[in-house]
Design a protein around this motif. Structure first.
Motif, PDB file in Angstrom:
ATOM      1  N   SER A  17      -5.375 -31.372  27.547  1.00  0.00           N
ATOM      2  CA  SER A  17      -6.137 -32.677  27.322  1.00  0.00           C
ATOM      3  C   SER A  17      -6.707 -32.823  25.929  1.00  0.00           C
ATOM      4  O   SER A  17      -6.912 -31.618  25.155  1.00  0.00           O
ATOM      5  N   ARG A  19      -9.443 -35.380  23.475  1.00  0.00           N
ATOM      6  CA  ARG A  19     -10.370 -36.557  23.222  1.00  0.00           C
ATOM      7  C   ARG A  19     -10.580 -37.001  21.929  1.00  0.00           C
ATOM      8  O   ARG A  19     -10.991 -36.298  20.990  1.00  0.00           O
ATOM      9  N   SER A  21     -12.082 -39.488  18.834  1.00  0.00           N
ATOM     10  CA  SER A  21     -12.924 -40.362  18.603  1.00  0.00           C
ATOM     11  C   SER A  21     -12.693 -40.924  17.459  1.00  0.00           C
ATOM     12  O   SER A  21     -11.992 -40.599  16.459  1.00  0.00           O
ATOM     13  N   PHE A  68      -4.635 -41.832  30.290  1.00  0.00           N
ATOM     14  CA  PHE A  68      -5.546 -41.931  28.980  1.00  0.00           C
ATOM     15  C   PHE A  68      -6.446 -43.061  29.704  1.00  0.00           C
ATOM     16  O   PHE A  68      -6.356 -43.885  30.368  1.00  0.00           O
ATOM     17  N   TYR A  80     -13.616 -44.052  22.031  1.00  0.00           N
ATOM     18  CA  TYR A  80     -13.003 -42.781  22.420  1.00  0.00           C
ATOM     19  C   TYR A  80     -11.588 -43.097  23.198  1.00  0.00           C
ATOM     20  O   TYR A  80     -11.423 -44.086  23.714  1.00  0.00           O
ATOM     21  N   GLN A  82      -9.704 -40.802  25.772  1.00  0.00           N
ATOM     22  CA  GLN A  82      -9.302 -39.355  26.555  1.00  0.00           C
ATOM     23  C   GLN A  82      -8.112 -39.160  27.093  1.00  0.00           C
ATOM     24  O   GLN A  82      -7.666 -40.288  27.661  1.00  0.00           O
ATOM     25  N   ASN A  84      -5.404 -37.098  29.051  1.00  0.00           N
ATOM     26  CA  ASN A  84      -5.207 -36.066  29.920  1.00  0.00           C
ATOM     27  C   ASN A  84      -3.615 -35.998  30.241  1.00  0.00           C
ATOM     28  O   ASN A  84      -2.986 -36.848  30.180  1.00  0.00           O
TER      29      ASN A  84
END
Length: 126
Positions: A17, A19, A21, A68, A80, A82, A84
């Motif tokens: 994963s 993240r 920004s 996502f 953001y 994220q 995964n």
């Protein structure tokens, strides 16, 4: 006008994963709809995800749906992504984009966005 700066990219193994920004300048961040796009070497830029001004509406490309998640914090002027269950085919430079828009709209096409960040590299190893 808004300036966008992405961060959070890197090298990760498949299944991992990350993240991302994207921090924005300016005091009217909540007036912008936002999107994430990506471009792999030798390929065209492709849409990944989009979110409306208040975050109520979100859309995803089929290739990332369920893996996502796009979100935003208007108090922090940040959006953001994220990510995964990453796959090698997710390897690309990821860009965030912004566009002044009505409250609930999202945009899935790059041409609809007026402002772009410089991108952050995501590499997924197999």
């Amino acid at each position: 006008q808004v300036q966008l700066v992405e961060s959070g990219g890197g090298l990760v193994q498949a299944g991992g994963s990350l993240r991302l920004s994207c921090a924005a300048s300016g005091r009217t961040f909540s007036s912008y709809r936002l999107g994430w796009f990506r471009q792999a070497p030798g390929k065209e830029r492709e849409y990944v995800a989009a979110i409306s001004r208040g975050g109520l509406n979100r859309n995803y490309a089929d290739s990332v749906k369920g893996r996502f998640t796009i979100s935003r914090d208007n108090a922090k002027n940040t959006v953001y992504l994220q990510m995964n269950s990453l796959k090698p085919e997710d390897t690309a430079v990821y860009y965030c984009a912004a566009d002044l828009a009505s409250e609930y709209s999202t945009a899935l096409v790059g041409l609809d966005y007026d402002y772009w960040g410089q991108g952050t590299q995501v590499t997924v190893s197999s």
